[in-house]
Design a protein around this motif. Structure first.
Motif, PDB file in Angstrom:
ATOM      1  N   TYR A 217     -24.433 -13.297  -4.640  1.00  0.00           N
ATOM      2  CA  TYR A 217     -23.691 -12.230  -4.151  1.00  0.00           C
ATOM      3  C   TYR A 217     -24.503 -10.948  -4.471  1.00  0.00           C
ATOM      4  CZ  TYR A 217     -23.614 -11.335  -9.474  1.00  0.00           C
ATOM      5  OH  TYR A 217     -24.042 -11.179 -10.639  1.00  0.00           O
ATOM      6  N   ARG A 218     -23.997  -9.881  -3.964  1.00  0.00           N
ATOM      7  CA  ARG A 218     -24.394  -8.624  -3.807  1.00  0.00           C
ATOM      8  C   ARG A 218     -23.530  -7.726  -4.034  1.00  0.00           C
ATOM      9  NH1 ARG A 218     -23.546  -5.846   0.699  1.00  0.00           N
ATOM     10  NH2 ARG A 218     -23.320  -7.093   2.784  1.00  0.00           N
ATOM     11  N   GLU A 219     -23.803  -6.343  -4.155  1.00  0.00           N
ATOM     12  CA  GLU A 219     -22.655  -5.141  -4.180  1.00  0.00           C
ATOM     13  C   GLU A 219     -22.665  -4.559  -2.716  1.00  0.00           C
ATOM     14  OE1 GLU A 219     -24.054  -2.359  -7.238  1.00  0.00           O
ATOM     15  OE2 GLU A 219     -23.361  -3.650  -8.812  1.00  0.00           O
ATOM     16  N   PHE A 220     -21.601  -4.257  -2.470  1.00  0.00           N
ATOM     17  CA  PHE A 220     -21.332  -3.380  -1.288  1.00  0.00           C
ATOM     18  C   PHE A 220     -22.358  -2.363  -1.342  1.00  0.00           C
ATOM     19  CE2 PHE A 220     -16.701  -4.338  -0.444  1.00  0.00           C
ATOM     20  CZ  PHE A 220     -16.709  -5.720  -0.386  1.00  0.00           C
ATOM     21  N   THR A 221     -22.753  -1.790   0.099  1.00  0.00           N
ATOM     22  CA  THR A 221     -23.780  -0.818  -0.100  1.00  0.00           C
ATOM     23  C   THR A 221     -22.799   0.294   0.012  1.00  0.00           C
ATOM     24  OG1 THR A 221     -23.881  -0.744   2.416  1.00  0.00           O
ATOM     25  CG2 THR A 221     -25.459  -2.158   1.280  1.00  0.00           C
ATOM     26  N   LYS A 222     -23.254   1.706  -0.294  1.00  0.00           N
ATOM     27  CA  LYS A 222     -22.675   2.884  -0.170  1.00  0.00           C
ATOM     28  C   LYS A 222     -22.058   3.161   1.391  1.00  0.00           C
ATOM     29  CE  LYS A 222     -24.934   5.468  -3.916  1.00  0.00           C
ATOM     30  NZ  LYS A 222     -25.622   6.525  -3.942  1.00  0.00           N
ATOM     31  N   LYS A 223     -22.851   2.622   2.251  1.00  0.00           N
ATOM     32  CA  LYS A 223     -22.480   2.887   3.760  1.00  0.00           C
ATOM     33  C   LYS A 223     -21.336   1.872   4.053  1.00  0.00           C
ATOM     34  CE  LYS A 223     -24.073   2.293   8.454  1.00  0.00           C
ATOM     35  NZ  LYS A 223     -25.284   1.965   9.280  1.00  0.00           N
ATOM     36  N   GLU A 224     -21.338   0.676   3.536  1.00  0.00           N
ATOM     37  CA  GLU A 224     -20.521  -0.408   3.961  1.00  0.00           C
ATOM     38  C   GLU A 224     -19.015   0.215   2.988  1.00  0.00           C
ATOM     39  OE1 GLU A 224     -22.696  -4.609   3.913  1.00  0.00           O
ATOM     40  OE2 GLU A 224     -22.075  -3.888   2.126  1.00  0.00           O
ATOM     41  N   LEU A 225     -18.982   0.571   1.833  1.00  0.00           N
ATOM     42  CA  LEU A 225     -17.977   0.901   1.252  1.00  0.00           C
ATOM     43  C   LEU A 225     -17.096   2.316   1.937  1.00  0.00           C
ATOM     44  CD1 LEU A 225     -16.321   0.354  -0.993  1.00  0.00           C
ATOM     45  CD2 LEU A 225     -17.377   1.730  -2.538  1.00  0.00           C
ATOM     46  N   LEU A 226     -18.027   3.033   2.370  1.00  0.00           N
ATOM     47  CA  LEU A 226     -17.515   4.184   3.093  1.00  0.00           C
ATOM     48  C   LEU A 226     -16.789   3.865   4.337  1.00  0.00           C
ATOM     49  CD1 LEU A 226     -17.309   7.443   3.570  1.00  0.00           C
ATOM     50  CD2 LEU A 226     -19.391   7.211   4.671  1.00  0.00           C
ATOM     51  N   GLU A 227     -17.493   3.005   5.024  1.00  0.00           N
ATOM     52  CA  GLU A 227     -16.812   2.476   6.276  1.00  0.00           C
ATOM     53  C   GLU A 227     -15.581   1.469   6.131  1.00  0.00           C
ATOM     54  OE1 GLU A 227     -19.777   0.108   8.066  1.00  0.00           O
ATOM     55  OE2 GLU A 227     -20.985   1.521   8.961  1.00  0.00           O
ATOM     56  N   LEU A 228     -15.528   0.706   4.925  1.00  0.00           N
ATOM     57  CA  LEU A 228     -14.459   0.018   4.439  1.00  0.00           C
ATOM     58  C   LEU A 228     -13.169   1.120   4.176  1.00  0.00           C
ATOM     59  CD1 LEU A 228     -13.393  -3.042   3.768  1.00  0.00           C
ATOM     60  CD2 LEU A 228     -14.084  -2.167   1.544  1.00  0.00           C
ATOM     61  N   ASN A 229     -13.462   2.053   3.413  1.00  0.00           N
ATOM     62  CA  ASN A 229     -12.651   3.033   3.047  1.00  0.00           C
ATOM     63  C   ASN A 229     -11.758   3.712   4.299  1.00  0.00           C
ATOM     64  OD1 ASN A 229     -12.194   2.738   0.214  1.00  0.00           O
ATOM     65  ND2 ASN A 229     -14.044   3.765   0.069  1.00  0.00           N
ATOM     66  N   LEU A 230     -12.710   4.048   5.346  1.00  0.00           N
ATOM     67  CA  LEU A 230     -12.177   4.445   6.577  1.00  0.00           C
ATOM     68  C   LEU A 230     -11.345   3.511   7.316  1.00  0.00           C
ATOM     69  CD1 LEU A 230     -15.422   6.420   7.874  1.00  0.00           C
ATOM     70  CD2 LEU A 230     -13.256   7.479   7.008  1.00  0.00           C
ATOM     71  N   LEU A 231     -11.574   2.283   7.265  1.00  0.00           N
ATOM     72  CA  LEU A 231     -10.676   1.309   8.096  1.00  0.00           C
ATOM     73  C   LEU A 231      -9.533   1.237   7.070  1.00  0.00           C
ATOM     74  CD1 LEU A 231     -13.648  -1.279   8.774  1.00  0.00           C
ATOM     75  CD2 LEU A 231     -12.269  -0.063  10.558  1.00  0.00           C
ATOM     76  N   LEU A 232      -9.505   1.541   5.894  1.00  0.00           N
ATOM     77  CA  LEU A 232      -8.359   1.235   4.972  1.00  0.00           C
ATOM     78  C   LEU A 232      -7.300   2.451   5.028  1.00  0.00           C
ATOM     79  CD1 LEU A 232      -9.941  -0.896   1.925  1.00  0.00           C
ATOM     80  CD2 LEU A 232      -8.525  -1.826   3.813  1.00  0.00           C
ATOM     81  N   GLU A 233      -8.141   3.620   5.524  1.00  0.00           N
ATOM     82  CA  GLU A 233      -7.342   4.760   5.280  1.00  0.00           C
ATOM     83  C   GLU A 233      -5.866   4.887   5.546  1.00  0.00           C
ATOM     84  OE1 GLU A 233      -8.886   8.594   7.275  1.00  0.00           O
ATOM     85  OE2 GLU A 233      -9.493   9.085   5.431  1.00  0.00           O
ATOM     86  N   ASN A 234      -5.424   4.374   6.513  1.00  0.00           N
ATOM     87  CA  ASN A 234      -4.070   4.114   7.227  1.00  0.00           C
ATOM     88  C   ASN A 234      -3.557   2.977   6.928  1.00  0.00           C
ATOM     89  OD1 ASN A 234      -4.284   6.856   8.320  1.00  0.00           O
ATOM     90  ND2 ASN A 234      -5.310   6.026  10.030  1.00  0.00           N
ATOM     91  N   SER A 235      -4.193   2.044   5.944  1.00  0.00           N
ATOM     92  CA  SER A 235      -3.354   0.671   5.872  1.00  0.00           C
ATOM     93  C   SER A 235      -2.142   0.828   4.721  1.00  0.00           C
ATOM     94  CB  SER A 235      -4.547  -0.256   5.299  1.00  0.00           C
ATOM     95  OG  SER A 235      -5.499  -0.542   6.288  1.00  0.00           O
ATOM     96  N   SER A 236      -1.300  -0.219   4.905  1.00  0.00           N
ATOM     97  CA  SER A 236      -0.258  -0.302   4.020  1.00  0.00           C
ATOM     98  C   SER A 236      -0.510  -0.970   2.846  1.00  0.00           C
ATOM     99  CB  SER A 236       0.951  -0.951   4.743  1.00  0.00           C
ATOM    100  OG  SER A 236       1.874  -1.284   3.972  1.00  0.00           O
ATOM    101  N   LYS A 237       0.127  -0.599   1.652  1.00  0.00           N
ATOM    102  CA  LYS A 237      -0.387  -1.145   0.555  1.00  0.00           C
ATOM    103  C   LYS A 237       0.703  -2.411   0.043  1.00  0.00           C
ATOM    104  CE  LYS A 237      -1.245   2.250  -2.168  1.00  0.00           C
ATOM    105  NZ  LYS A 237      -1.584   2.849  -3.404  1.00  0.00           N
ATOM    106  N   THR A 238       1.986  -2.290   0.929  1.00  0.00           N
ATOM    107  CA  THR A 238       3.227  -3.063   0.600  1.00  0.00           C
ATOM    108  C   THR A 238       3.044  -4.485   1.144  1.00  0.00           C
ATOM    109  OG1 THR A 238       4.125  -1.779   2.351  1.00  0.00           O
ATOM    110  CG2 THR A 238       4.435  -0.795   0.335  1.00  0.00           C
ATOM    111  N   PHE A 239       3.731  -5.437   0.738  1.00  0.00           N
ATOM    112  CA  PHE A 239       3.671  -6.652   1.222  1.00  0.00           C
ATOM    113  C   PHE A 239       4.508  -6.439   2.406  1.00  0.00           C
ATOM    114  CE2 PHE A 239       3.645  -7.671  -3.571  1.00  0.00           C
ATOM    115  CZ  PHE A 239       2.138  -8.047  -3.413  1.00  0.00           C
ATOM    116  N   ASP A 240       4.100  -7.727   3.507  1.00  0.00           N
ATOM    117  CA  ASP A 240       4.946  -7.987   4.545  1.00  0.00           C
ATOM    118  C   ASP A 240       6.446  -8.442   4.225  1.00  0.00           C
ATOM    119  OD1 ASP A 240       2.930  -6.953   6.010  1.00  0.00           O
ATOM    120  OD2 ASP A 240       1.813  -9.137   6.221  1.00  0.00           O
TER     121      ASP A 240
END
Length: 240
Positions: A217-240
């Motif tokens: 295993y490895r830790e996410f890179t700072k770049k990966e985490l930034l990109e991931l957070n951008l992708l998740l920005e408009n995501s719903s946290k509620t269940f379907d």
């Protein structure tokens, strides 16, 4: 300010909200010595225990995000008493973490582990259309009809799977990119069309690709985490 028990357990990094709800239903969570109910709220001074273990809220806890290459035979569970071949015992990470989603026992490849309960539901919710890419080998020659039907949706589990990208890589190997996560979805889709999966490897989740050896295993890179957070920005946290 009072916090719902499932949110509390996810925020302290014990488990996801879904798992927390299950633990509450099973009567394994107590608040001040009383068995918790679904939706119960926790104040800062309350004493929370899960399976008899005191749960402390760590206000300055550092978030952990790991990309792990799961071997065949390892189970994605945090219940170390039920399954000896579980992911937590296998990687022996020094801090408490839990897997985001599942990858079934006969499969291998990328899975995320974290102590950040807030990110889990955003990644897992099917309505958020987050991509997961797999390389699959089957027991028969792959036909054009197979690729077409896999791409356009297959009837499994009383539903039709979403349209998805499928590409033939070899006589008996293909790549598939899903935006939903039905139980054993790819295996069931193949079985419905008369094929049997011989090997299944997840090689990407959203923007993060599998790039570590099996069992590492490895830790996410700072770049990966930034990109991931951008992708998740408009995501719903509620269940379907």
């Amino acid at each position: 300010m009072a916090t719902r028990i499932n949110k509390y357990l996810s925020e302290v990094g014990y488990c996801s909200r879904r798992v927390a709800d299950r633990l509450v239903k099973e009567g394994k969570v107590t608040i001040n010595g009383e068995i918790s109910k679904i939706g119960a709220k926790v104040d800062e001074d309350d004493q929370v225990e899960v399976k008899g273990q005191r749960i402390e809220k760590l206000s300055k806890q550092k978030n952990i995000y790991l990309a792990f290459n799961k071997p065949v035979g390892i189970v994605c569970t945090t219940d170390t008493r039920v399954e000896p071949n579980n992911v937590i015992d296998f990687i022996k990470y020094p801090k408490r973490i839990f897997p985001i989603g599942r990858l079934d026992k006969p499969s291998e490849g990328l899975i995320f582990l974290t102590n950040d309960g807030n990110i889990v539901n955003k990644i897992l919710r099917a309505r958020n259309n987050h991509e997961k890419e797999y390389i699959v080998s089957v027991n028969r020659l792959i036909s054009r009809e197979f690729i077409k039907r896999m791409s356009n949706g297959v009837e499994i589990l009383d539903t039709i799977t979403r349209n998805c990208f499928v590409e033939k890589l070899g006589p008996k190997k293909f790549k598939i990119i899903l935006t939903q996560g039905l139980n054993r979805q790819i295996r069931r889709m193949c079985q419905s069309l008369g094929y049997r999966v011989l090997s299944l490897k997840r090689v990407r989740i959203m923007n993060i690709k599998l790039d570590v050896p099996i069992g590492k295993y490895r830790e996410f890179t700072k770049k990966e985490l930034l990109e991931l957070n951008l992708l998740l920005e408009n995501s719903s946290k509620t269940f379907d």
